[in-house]
Design a protein around this motif. Structure first.
Motif, mmCIF file in Angstrom:
data_model
loop_
_atom_site.group_PDB
_atom_site.id
_atom_site.type_symbol
_atom_site.label_atom_id
_atom_site.label_comp_id
_atom_site.label_asym_id
_atom_site.label_seq_id
_atom_site.Cartn_x
_atom_site.Cartn_y
_atom_site.Cartn_z
ATOM 1 N N ASN A 191 2.461 -7.154 -5.098
ATOM 2 C CA ASN A 191 1.651 -8.000 -4.215
ATOM 3 C C ASN A 191 1.855 -7.521 -2.771
ATOM 4 O O ASN A 191 2.753 -6.724 -2.496
ATOM 5 C CB ASN A 191 1.992 -9.482 -4.402
ATOM 6 N N PRO A 192 1.017 -7.982 -1.833
ATOM 7 C CA PRO A 192 1.103 -7.490 -0.447
ATOM 8 C C PRO A 192 2.478 -7.675 0.198
ATOM 9 O O PRO A 192 2.932 -6.802 0.944
ATOM 10 C CB PRO A 192 0.037 -8.301 0.295
ATOM 11 N N GLU A 193 3.157 -8.784 -0.084
ATOM 12 C CA GLU A 193 4.480 -9.006 0.495
ATOM 13 C C GLU A 193 5.484 -7.972 -0.034
ATOM 14 O O GLU A 193 6.301 -7.439 0.717
ATOM 15 C CB GLU A 193 4.979 -10.423 0.189
ATOM 16 N N GLN A 194 5.411 -7.680 -1.332
ATOM 17 C CA GLN A 194 6.303 -6.680 -1.915
ATOM 18 C C GLN A 194 5.985 -5.287 -1.383
ATOM 19 O O GLN A 194 6.892 -4.490 -1.135
ATOM 20 C CB GLN A 194 6.187 -6.698 -3.440
ATOM 21 N N GLN A 195 4.699 -5.011 -1.188
ATOM 22 C CA GLN A 195 4.318 -3.721 -0.619
ATOM 23 C C GLN A 195 4.898 -3.568 0.784
ATOM 24 O O GLN A 195 5.358 -2.492 1.160
ATOM 25 C CB GLN A 195 2.795 -3.588 -0.588
ATOM 26 N N GLN A 196 4.892 -4.661 1.554
ATOM 27 C CA GLN A 196 5.466 -4.622 2.899
ATOM 28 C C GLN A 196 6.963 -4.355 2.832
ATOM 29 O O GLN A 196 7.501 -3.599 3.641
ATOM 30 C CB GLN A 196 5.192 -5.933 3.652
ATOM 31 N N GLU A 197 7.649 -4.959 1.851
ATOM 32 C CA GLU A 197 9.083 -4.711 1.689
ATOM 33 C C GLU A 197 9.351 -3.229 1.399
ATOM 34 O O GLU A 197 10.287 -2.640 1.946
ATOM 35 C CB GLU A 197 9.653 -5.557 0.555
ATOM 36 N N ASP B 188 8.788 -1.313 4.599
ATOM 37 C CA ASP B 188 9.921 -1.513 5.512
ATOM 38 C C ASP B 188 11.127 -0.685 5.075
ATOM 39 O O ASP B 188 11.796 -0.069 5.907
ATOM 40 C CB ASP B 188 10.303 -2.996 5.579
#
Length: 82
Positions: free
Chosen positions: A16-22, A25
């Motif tokens: 999901n987008p939040e995991q992709q951001q992790e 990072d």
């Protein structure tokens, strides 16, 4: 494209987008680690000198308080301290 790149892209697509951001990072931190290069630190602190007597006193205090100075432990801290 290499197999690793293909696998990374596939795995990113299922996150999901939040995991992709992790992941982004984390990758950024690998490329741009925080902190200071050892060579820069040594150059910046090369003018700091302690009198030999002060260093001996510190070592004596550490040995008395903690029984011994384990220089190897300072150079190679355990990955999972007790």
């Amino acid at each position: 494209m290499t197999t690793i790149e293909q696998e990374l892209l596939y795995q990113l697509q299922v996150l999901n987008p939040e995991q992709q951001q992790e992941v982004l990072d984390f990758a950024y931190q690998l490329i741009h680690p925080k902190g200071e290069l050892v060579s820069d630190f040594l150059a910046r602190t090369s003018q700091i000198h302690f009198p030999k007597e002060d260093l001996e006193e510190m070592a004596r205090f550490i040995e008395e308080e903690f029984e011994q100075v384990d220089w190897d432990e300072w150079n190679n801290p355990p990955a999972f301290p007790d």
